[in-house]
Scaffold this motif. Structure first.
Motif, PDB file in Angstrom:
ATOM      1  N   ILE A 118       1.100  -1.145   0.224  1.00  0.00           N
ATOM      2  CA  ILE A 118       0.634  -0.107   0.193  1.00  0.00           C
ATOM      3  C   ILE A 118       1.119   1.408   0.032  1.00  0.00           C
ATOM      4  CG2 ILE A 118      -1.928   1.277   1.507  1.00  0.00           C
ATOM      5  CD1 ILE A 118      -2.943  -1.376   2.532  1.00  0.00           C
ATOM      6  N   CYS A 119       1.835   1.493   0.897  1.00  0.00           N
ATOM      7  CA  CYS A 119       2.330   2.355   0.697  1.00  0.00           C
ATOM      8  C   CYS A 119       4.052   2.477   0.425  1.00  0.00           C
ATOM      9  CB  CYS A 119       3.081   3.331   2.119  1.00  0.00           C
ATOM     10  SG  CYS A 119       1.887   2.705   3.639  1.00  0.00           S
ATOM     11  N   PHE A 120       4.069   1.695  -0.524  1.00  0.00           N
ATOM     12  CA  PHE A 120       5.252   1.270  -1.223  1.00  0.00           C
ATOM     13  C   PHE A 120       5.937   2.728  -2.128  1.00  0.00           C
ATOM     14  CE2 PHE A 120       7.956   0.540  -4.638  1.00  0.00           C
ATOM     15  CZ  PHE A 120       9.009  -0.228  -3.945  1.00  0.00           C
ATOM     16  N   GLN A 121       5.396   3.489  -2.565  1.00  0.00           N
ATOM     17  CA  GLN A 121       6.078   5.072  -3.553  1.00  0.00           C
ATOM     18  C   GLN A 121       5.673   6.020  -2.324  1.00  0.00           C
ATOM     19  OE1 GLN A 121       7.518   5.054  -5.810  1.00  0.00           O
ATOM     20  NE2 GLN A 121       7.476   2.511  -6.818  1.00  0.00           N
ATOM     21  N   LYS A 122       4.569   6.010  -1.056  1.00  0.00           N
ATOM     22  CA  LYS A 122       4.832   6.937  -0.162  1.00  0.00           C
ATOM     23  C   LYS A 122       6.025   7.428   0.630  1.00  0.00           C
ATOM     24  CE  LYS A 122       0.632   5.995  -0.836  1.00  0.00           C
ATOM     25  NZ  LYS A 122      -1.046   5.682   0.162  1.00  0.00           N
ATOM     26  N   SER A 123       6.550   8.049   1.392  1.00  0.00           N
ATOM     27  CA  SER A 123       7.574   8.200   2.418  1.00  0.00           C
ATOM     28  C   SER A 123       6.356   8.749   3.282  1.00  0.00           C
ATOM     29  CB  SER A 123       8.785   8.654   2.411  1.00  0.00           C
ATOM     30  OG  SER A 123       9.048   9.090   3.128  1.00  0.00           O
ATOM     31  N   SER A 124       6.420   8.333   4.916  1.00  0.00           N
ATOM     32  CA  SER A 124       5.665   8.738   5.356  1.00  0.00           C
ATOM     33  C   SER A 124       5.977   8.576   6.966  1.00  0.00           C
ATOM     34  CB  SER A 124       3.876   8.794   5.553  1.00  0.00           C
ATOM     35  OG  SER A 124       3.659   6.955   5.719  1.00  0.00           O
ATOM     36  N   VAL A 125       5.821   8.848   8.448  1.00  0.00           N
ATOM     37  CA  VAL A 125       6.091   8.377   9.572  1.00  0.00           C
ATOM     38  C   VAL A 125       5.219   7.454   9.073  1.00  0.00           C
ATOM     39  CG1 VAL A 125       5.470   9.187  11.587  1.00  0.00           C
ATOM     40  CG2 VAL A 125       6.699  10.799  10.774  1.00  0.00           C
ATOM     41  N   PHE A 126       3.804   6.613   9.171  1.00  0.00           N
ATOM     42  CA  PHE A 126       3.124   6.378   9.288  1.00  0.00           C
ATOM     43  C   PHE A 126       3.855   4.977   8.835  1.00  0.00           C
ATOM     44  CE2 PHE A 126       0.309   2.728   7.394  1.00  0.00           C
ATOM     45  CZ  PHE A 126      -0.512   2.216   8.479  1.00  0.00           C
ATOM     46  N   LYS A 127       4.414   4.918   7.549  1.00  0.00           N
ATOM     47  CA  LYS A 127       4.189   3.936   6.748  1.00  0.00           C
ATOM     48  C   LYS A 127       6.339   3.154   7.791  1.00  0.00           C
ATOM     49  CE  LYS A 127       7.399   2.725   2.683  1.00  0.00           C
ATOM     50  NZ  LYS A 127       7.728   3.060   1.020  1.00  0.00           N
ATOM     51  N   ALA A 128       7.140   3.912   8.626  1.00  0.00           N
ATOM     52  CA  ALA A 128       8.363   4.111   8.270  1.00  0.00           C
ATOM     53  C   ALA A 128       7.794   3.502  10.557  1.00  0.00           C
ATOM     54  CB  ALA A 128       9.108   5.402   8.911  1.00  0.00           C
ATOM     55  N   LEU A 129       7.015   3.517  10.770  1.00  0.00           N
ATOM     56  CA  LEU A 129       6.608   3.200  11.808  1.00  0.00           C
ATOM     57  C   LEU A 129       6.216   1.872  11.942  1.00  0.00           C
ATOM     58  CD1 LEU A 129       5.215   6.596  14.453  1.00  0.00           C
ATOM     59  CD2 LEU A 129       7.489   4.995  14.269  1.00  0.00           C
ATOM     60  N   ALA A 130       5.500   1.716  11.132  1.00  0.00           N
ATOM     61  CA  ALA A 130       4.334   0.296  10.852  1.00  0.00           C
ATOM     62  C   ALA A 130       5.671  -0.633  10.071  1.00  0.00           C
ATOM     63  CB  ALA A 130       3.671   0.947   9.879  1.00  0.00           C
ATOM     64  N   LEU A 131       6.423  -0.394   9.101  1.00  0.00           N
ATOM     65  CA  LEU A 131       7.664  -0.967   9.294  1.00  0.00           C
ATOM     66  C   LEU A 131       8.224  -1.406   9.894  1.00  0.00           C
ATOM     67  CD1 LEU A 131       7.330  -0.508   5.339  1.00  0.00           C
ATOM     68  CD2 LEU A 131       5.750  -2.069   6.312  1.00  0.00           C
ATOM     69  N   SER A 132       8.828  -0.507  11.121  1.00  0.00           N
ATOM     70  CA  SER A 132       9.499  -1.130  11.977  1.00  0.00           C
ATOM     71  C   SER A 132       9.037  -1.824  13.038  1.00  0.00           C
ATOM     72  CB  SER A 132      10.290   0.225  12.695  1.00  0.00           C
ATOM     73  OG  SER A 132       9.432   1.147  13.133  1.00  0.00           O
ATOM     74  N   ILE A 133       7.793  -1.031  13.573  1.00  0.00           N
ATOM     75  CA  ILE A 133       7.101  -1.696  14.673  1.00  0.00           C
ATOM     76  C   ILE A 133       6.507  -3.321  14.669  1.00  0.00           C
ATOM     77  CG2 ILE A 133       4.836  -1.919  16.663  1.00  0.00           C
ATOM     78  CD1 ILE A 133       5.564   1.293  16.149  1.00  0.00           C
ATOM     79  N   ILE A 134       5.901  -3.581  13.023  1.00  0.00           N
ATOM     80  CA  ILE A 134       5.471  -4.213  13.028  1.00  0.00           C
ATOM     81  C   ILE A 134       6.078  -6.217  12.814  1.00  0.00           C
ATOM     82  CG2 ILE A 134       4.883  -6.274  11.725  1.00  0.00           C
ATOM     83  CD1 ILE A 134       2.803  -3.882  10.469  1.00  0.00           C
ATOM     84  N   PRO A 135       8.210  -5.759  12.395  1.00  0.00           N
ATOM     85  CA  PRO A 135       8.699  -6.950  12.607  1.00  0.00           C
ATOM     86  C   PRO A 135       9.076  -7.060  14.425  1.00  0.00           C
ATOM     87  CG  PRO A 135       9.650  -4.822  11.925  1.00  0.00           C
ATOM     88  CD  PRO A 135       8.082  -5.024  11.539  1.00  0.00           C
ATOM     89  N   SER A 136       9.535  -5.638  14.975  1.00  0.00           N
ATOM     90  CA  SER A 136       9.234  -5.527  16.057  1.00  0.00           C
ATOM     91  C   SER A 136       9.192  -6.510  17.093  1.00  0.00           C
ATOM     92  CB  SER A 136       9.446  -4.311  17.205  1.00  0.00           C
ATOM     93  OG  SER A 136      10.352  -3.550  16.479  1.00  0.00           O
ATOM     94  N   ILE A 137       8.060  -6.609  16.710  1.00  0.00           N
ATOM     95  CA  ILE A 137       6.478  -7.421  17.404  1.00  0.00           C
ATOM     96  C   ILE A 137       6.704  -8.942  17.145  1.00  0.00           C
ATOM     97  CG2 ILE A 137       4.068  -8.091  18.041  1.00  0.00           C
ATOM     98  CD1 ILE A 137       3.946  -4.934  17.641  1.00  0.00           C
ATOM     99  N   LEU A 138       6.830  -9.248  15.884  1.00  0.00           N
ATOM    100  CA  LEU A 138       7.522 -10.595  15.481  1.00  0.00           C
ATOM    101  C   LEU A 138       8.075 -11.331  15.787  1.00  0.00           C
ATOM    102  CD1 LEU A 138       6.563 -12.552  13.271  1.00  0.00           C
ATOM    103  CD2 LEU A 138       7.921 -11.506  12.215  1.00  0.00           C
ATOM    104  N   PHE A 139       9.781 -10.677  16.124  1.00  0.00           N
ATOM    105  CA  PHE A 139      10.421 -11.031  16.835  1.00  0.00           C
ATOM    106  C   PHE A 139      10.952 -11.616  18.397  1.00  0.00           C
ATOM    107  CE2 PHE A 139      12.328  -8.410  13.353  1.00  0.00           C
ATOM    108  CZ  PHE A 139      13.331 -10.015  12.386  1.00  0.00           C
ATOM    109  N   LEU A 140      10.052 -10.424  19.028  1.00  0.00           N
ATOM    110  CA  LEU A 140       9.751 -10.321  20.310  1.00  0.00           C
ATOM    111  C   LEU A 140       9.064 -11.692  20.622  1.00  0.00           C
ATOM    112  CD1 LEU A 140      10.505  -8.988  23.315  1.00  0.00           C
ATOM    113  CD2 LEU A 140       8.894  -7.749  23.048  1.00  0.00           C
ATOM    114  N   PHE A 141       7.420 -11.450  19.773  1.00  0.00           N
ATOM    115  CA  PHE A 141       6.050 -12.701  20.194  1.00  0.00           C
ATOM    116  C   PHE A 141       6.582 -13.864  19.974  1.00  0.00           C
ATOM    117  CE2 PHE A 141       2.511 -14.622  18.976  1.00  0.00           C
ATOM    118  CZ  PHE A 141       2.033 -14.621  19.795  1.00  0.00           C
ATOM    119  N   SER A 142       7.710 -13.316  18.475  1.00  0.00           N
ATOM    120  CA  SER A 142       7.850 -15.523  18.665  1.00  0.00           C
ATOM    121  C   SER A 142       9.806 -16.037  18.944  1.00  0.00           C
ATOM    122  CB  SER A 142       9.024 -15.232  17.101  1.00  0.00           C
ATOM    123  OG  SER A 142       7.740 -14.900  16.397  1.00  0.00           O
ATOM    124  N   GLY A 143       9.639 -15.019  20.271  1.00  0.00           N
ATOM    125  CA  GLY A 143      10.860 -15.286  21.367  1.00  0.00           C
ATOM    126  C   GLY A 143      10.482 -15.520  22.465  1.00  0.00           C
TER     127      GLY A 143
END
Length: 148
Positions: A91-116
């Motif tokens: 959805i956000c491929f061509q966009k540069s936004s704070v939402f995109k940056a935060l979403a694409l950094s928070i989601i993997p962070s949650i993924l790794f922590l939850f998996s651990g």
């Protein structure tokens, strides 16, 4: 106890696909405008630790899932997080936004922590705790600088 978490390998592979597509389409790559060597070094240590410990289970530091139900929750939640990550990339491929940056950094962070937590992997939890704040801070600061 198994040394390799095939599901972790699949999850890492899938979240890398949009990053590889981005690197191929944007030959100039990602410009890191927020320069902080210490935070960047910590992020990279955490990132490679998360990637490695999502895939490799080191005996004595990985204790497996509490139950079959916990394993099922792990699979469902991780699958949903990976799908959400890919969806936001699309959805956000061509966009540069704070939402995109935060979403694409928070989601993997949650993924790794939850998996651990779910796999009871001490090293993955430690790596995720190192990775998450540094990755989120770098992503947020770069997004803010790109909008300025």
């Amino acid at each position: 106890m198994e040394w390799v978490n095939v599901f972790g390998l699949i999850f890492i592979t899938v979240i890398m696909i949009p990053n590889i597509v981005f690197a191929m389409k944007c030959k100039d790559g990602f410009e890191n405008k927020w320069k902080n060597r210490w935070v960047e070094a910590i992020e990279q240590i955490g990132r490679f630790g998360c990637f490695g410990f999502m895939i490799i289970n080191i005996p004595g530091t990985w204790f497996g899932w509490w139950s079959d139900e916990a394993f099922a929750v792990y699979l469902i939640v991780d699958t949903l997080l990976v799908m959400l990550y890919c969806l936001i990339w699309i959805i956000c491929f061509q966009k540069s936004s704070v939402f995109k940056a935060l979403a694409l950094s928070i989601i993997p962070s949650i993924l790794f922590l939850f998996s651990g937590i779910m796999s009871r992997s001490a090293l993955l939890i430690i790596a995720a705790v190192i990775f998450a704040p540094s990755h989120i801070v770098i992503s947020y600061n770069n997004a803010k600088k790109n909008l300025d």
